[in-house]
Scaffold this motif. Structure first.
Motif, mmCIF file in Angstrom:
data_model
loop_
_atom_site.group_PDB
_atom_site.id
_atom_site.type_symbol
_atom_site.label_atom_id
_atom_site.label_comp_id
_atom_site.label_asym_id
_atom_site.label_seq_id
_atom_site.Cartn_x
_atom_site.Cartn_y
_atom_site.Cartn_z
ATOM 1 N N TRP A 56 0.849 -1.189 0.000
ATOM 2 C CA TRP A 56 0.000 0.000 0.000
ATOM 3 C C TRP A 56 0.891 1.247 0.000
ATOM 4 O O TRP A 56 1.709 1.431 0.901
ATOM 5 N N ILE A 57 0.733 2.086 -1.025
ATOM 6 C CA ILE A 57 1.604 3.251 -1.231
ATOM 7 C C ILE A 57 3.065 2.796 -1.083
ATOM 8 O O ILE A 57 3.800 3.221 -0.177
ATOM 9 N N PRO A 58 3.518 1.917 -1.971
ATOM 10 C CA PRO A 58 4.832 1.288 -1.816
ATOM 11 C C PRO A 58 6.004 2.254 -1.862
ATOM 12 O O PRO A 58 7.098 1.921 -1.401
ATOM 13 N N SER A 59 5.806 3.460 -2.394
ATOM 14 C CA SER A 59 6.909 4.421 -2.447
ATOM 15 C C SER A 59 7.382 4.832 -1.062
ATOM 16 O O SER A 59 8.496 5.334 -0.908
ATOM 17 N N GLU A 60 6.550 4.621 -0.049
ATOM 18 C CA GLU A 60 6.928 4.983 1.321
ATOM 19 C C GLU A 60 7.473 3.797 2.111
ATOM 20 O O GLU A 60 7.777 3.932 3.302
ATOM 21 N N ALA A 61 7.622 2.637 1.470
ATOM 22 C CA ALA A 61 8.255 1.502 2.135
ATOM 23 C C ALA A 61 9.714 1.817 2.426
ATOM 24 O O ALA A 61 10.331 2.653 1.751
ATOM 25 N N VAL A 62 10.278 1.162 3.423
ATOM 26 C CA VAL A 62 11.677 1.377 3.773
ATOM 27 C C VAL A 62 12.449 0.081 3.576
ATOM 28 O O VAL A 62 11.873 -0.997 3.446
ATOM 29 N N THR A 63 13.764 0.190 3.546
ATOM 30 C CA THR A 63 14.589 -1.006 3.460
ATOM 31 C C THR A 63 14.612 -1.699 4.832
ATOM 32 O O THR A 63 14.275 -1.082 5.859
#
Length: 549
Positions: free
Chosen positions: A474-481
Motif C-alpha cells: 500500500w503506497i509502496p513508495s513509502e516503504a523502507v529497506t
C-alpha cells in the motif's frame, strides 16, 4: 535542571556481575553509531555491557570468559518499541480482548462469556473492537450490549483507545443522558432524538473513567508483570511508555529501586496529569543502570483517524461536517509547551491529523524562539497524516517523527475513505521523512496494535498485511529497506530517548541487551519477517526469557 539519580547496588536477580561472558557461534547483526550494519559471530560482555564483538578469535583474547554456545542462532540487539502503553498492554492481557470480533454481536457475546468467568469484577472492561472491520461499519450500541450484560457496568475501549463502548448500566452510573453536554475535545455519539447511543469519543471517555474502581498496587503489579513477560517473549528489551500519571510514575520508581522492572522503560509523563508541574519540578529521573529514565512529557493533540477524531485542516472525505477533535485546546498549547520545554523536558506530542501536526509544529517554532528547547529531541507521536508542506518543518525544527509501521497496514482499509487520495501523499510517509534526514523512531502503539516488533519490521518493509495484501504494498513508495526499519527499532529509537550511546546496538560500551531468533531476517524473503520467533531475550547480560521447547 535537577536530576534524581536512583543509585542502588546490584545485589539481586543475578545482578552481581562475575567473570566476563563470551557468547560464540552466532550470526550477529548490529548497527554502529554511524548506522553501518556490522556482522559478527562472537561477543564478549562483562558487568552487563558489551566489551567486544568479532570473530571466534575473541576467545583467545578473553580466555577466562565463560563460554556460551549460540548454536548458530541469529543474534540482534534487543528491540526498542518507541511508542507503547505498558500498563495498557498489561490491562489488555488481563481483560476481554475484542480484537478478533467479527461484528458487534460477536463482541457482545465475547463480553458475556468473559463476564461469566469474572463474577467478582465490579466493572467489565475490555479493548480491541473496531467497527471499521464489521459489516456496515456502524458504531455499536449500548442496547445491544445490554442484551448480554446488564447487571453490571461495561466499558470497552476501541482498538485505538480513542473511543469507548459502554452499556446502559455504565451510562446510568456516569449520569450521561440526553442533557449531558459534550466536553471540550470529546463527543457523545447520539441517536436522532439526542439520546446517547453508548459510544464516547476521546475526552467524553473521561465522563466514564472517573467512575471506574481505583487501581491498586496489586493491579499495577499484575499488569506490569504480564506486559513485561509478553514483551520479552517478543524480543522487546526497552519501551517508551507513552503517557503515565503520578501513580504509575511512583510505582516505576519503586520497582526500579527493588531491581524488579522486567525491561527498560522510558516513560513520558502525561500532560493531562494534575501533578504535571510537581513532577517537572522534581527533575529528570535516571537510575544508574538505565532501567528507568523519565525526562519527557506526552501531550495530546487530537484523536484517531478510525473514530474520526483526528484533527484535519479540511473536513473528512467521508463526513463533510466533521474536521475531528482537538483533545488539548489550541489556546492551551502555548502555556503547556512553554512549561515543559522551560523545565528541560522533551515534549512528545500526539498528532495524527494534518491540523494537529501543523499546530504542533507552529507551537514548537514559537516556543523555541522564546524558551529554547530545540535540542531536546522533541517528538511528534504518530505524525500520521501530515500536510506535504509541513514535512520539511520536522527537519528544520529538529522534531523526531515517532511512527508505527503497523498503523499503515491496519488503516489502509479506511484511510483513503477518511482523507481522500490527495492527503495520503503526506500520510504514513516513512521514506519521505528518512530521505530528508529525519530520524524515524519506530514502535507499535501497543495495545492499539499487536506489540510484536517483527510485525512492525515486516509492515515497514512490505507495506502489506500478514496475508501479503495488497500485492505490491500500500503506497509502496513509502516503504523502507530492512536496514532502515531495523534502525528505526534500534538506533533511532534509542536516539529518540537520548540513549543511543548506551542502547540500540551491540557495540563496545553499550548494554548487552540482545535476542536470539530462529531465522535470519536479513536473508529471508521479506514476506516472512513477521513469522520470526524469539528464542532468548537478554538484558544487561542476563537471560530474561527462553522460549519453551
Amino acid at each position: 535542571m535537577k536530576i534524581i539519580s536512583i543509585v542502588c547496588l546490584f545485589v539481586v536477580n543475578s545482578l552481581v556481575f562475575a567473570a566476563p561472558s563470551h557468547i560464540g557461534n552466532v550470526k550477529g547483526y548490529t548497527l554502529n553509531n554511524a548506522g553501518e550494519l556490522i556482522r559478527f559471530s562472537n561477543m564478549v560482555f562483562d558487568a552487563g555491557k558489551v566489551v567486544a564483538i568479532g570473530t571466534e578469535e575473541l576467545g583467545q583474547k578473553y580466555p577466562n570468559a565463560t563460554f556460551i554456545d549460540g548454536n548458530n542462532k541469529v543474534m540482534l540487539p534487543g528491540l526498542i518499541d518507541a511508542h507503547g502503553h505498558v500498563m495498557g498492554l498489561g490491562e489488555t492481557l488481563l481483560q476481554v480482548d475484542l480484537r478478533e470480533s467479527k461484528s458487534a454481536l460477536d463482541a457482545a457475546k465475547m463480553v458475556q462469556a468473559y463476564a461469566k468467568t469474572q463474577q467478582n469484577l465490579a466493572w467489565v472492561t475490555g479493548r480491541g473492537w473496531n467497527q471499521v472491520l464489521w459489516p456496515g461499519k456502524a458504531y455499536p450500541t449500548a442496547s445491544l450490549l445490554d442484551e448480554y450484560v446488564n447487571n453490571k457496568p461495561v466499558m470497552l475501549s476501541r482498538v485505538d483507545g480513542h473511543a469507548s463502548w459502554v452499556n446502559s448500566k455504565a451510562l446510568e452510573i456516569a449520569g450521561i443522558t440526553k442533557d449531558t453536554l459534550d466536553p471540550p475535545g470529546g463527543k457523545i455519539v447520539r441517536d436522532e432524538q439526542g439520546n446517547p447511543t453508548g459510544v464516547l469519543i476521546d475526552n467524553a471517555e473521561s465522563l466514564m473513567l472517573k467512575h471506574l474502581p481505583k487501581t491498586s498496587e496489586a493491579t499495577l503489579t499484575a499488569q506490569l508483570n504480564a506486559a513485561g513477560e509478553h514483551l520479552l517473549s517478543e524480543g522487546v528489551t526497552s519501551v517508551h511508555d507513552a503517557g503515565i500519571g503520578k501513580v504509575v510514575y511512583n510505582y516505576y520508581k519503586k520497582r526500579v529501586a527493588e531491581h524488579s522492572l522486567p525491561l527498560r522503560i522510558y516513560p513520558m509523563i502525561a500532560a493531562t496529569s494534575v501533578d504535571l508541574r510537581q513532577l517537572l519540578e522534581t527533575g529528570h529521573v535516571q537510575d544508574q543502570y538505565d532501567w528507568l529514565s523519565i525526562r519527557s512529557v506526552k501531550a495530546y493533540g487530537d484523536g484517531a483517524l478510525g473514530s474520526r477524531g483526528a484533527a484535519l485542516l479540511q473536513p473528512y472525505s467521508d463526513a463533510q461536517d466533521n474536521r475531528g477533535l482537538l483533545v488539548t485546546r489550541e489556546q492551551d498549547l502555548k502555556p503547556l509547551f512553554d512549561l515543559v520545554l522551560g523545565k528541560g523536558f522533551q515534549l512528545n506530542f500526539h498528532a495524527i491529523g494534518d491540523r494537529a501536526n501543523r499546530l504542533a509544529l507552529d507551537q514548537f517554532a514559537d516556543s523555541f524562539e522564546r524558551m529554547g528547547g530545540k535540542s531536546l529531541r522533541n517528538r511528534v507521536e504518530h505524525a500520521q497524516v501530515v500536510n506535504v508542506d509541513d514535512i520539511p518543518r520536522f527537519k528544520a525544527l529538529n522534531i523526531i517523527p515517532a511512527m508505527q509501521p503497523t498503523h499503515a497496514t491496519s488503516d489502509m482499509n479506511m484511510a483513503k475513505d477518511r482523507v481522500g487520495a490527495a492527503r495520503l501523499k503526506g500520510a504514513y510517509a516513512w521514506q519521505t521523512f528518512l530521505n530528508q534526514g529525519s530520524p524515524v523512531a519506530f514502535g507499535s502503539d501497543f495495545p492499539v496494535e499487536l506489540s510484536n516488533p517483527f510485525f512492525g519490521l515486516h509492515a515497514a518493509v512490505t507495506r502489506q498485511d500478514r496475508n501479503n495484501s495488497p500485492d505490491s504494498g500500500w503506497i509502496p513508495s513509502e516503504a523502507v529497506t530492512l536496514k532502515q526499519a531495523f534502525r528505526g527499532f534500534t538506533l533511532d529509537a534509542a536516539y529518540a530517548a537520548h540513549q543511543e550511546h548506551i542502547l540500540g546496538g551491540l557495540t563496545e560500551g553499550k548494554w548487552a541487551d540482545f535476542i536470539l531468533i530462529d531465522q535470519d531476517i536479513f536473508t529471508t524473503p521479506s514476506q516472512n519477517i513477521w513469522k520470526t520467533q524469539v528464542l532468548e531475550t537478554w538484558i544487561a547480560g542476563e537471560k530474561r526469557f527462553t522460549k519453551a521447547p
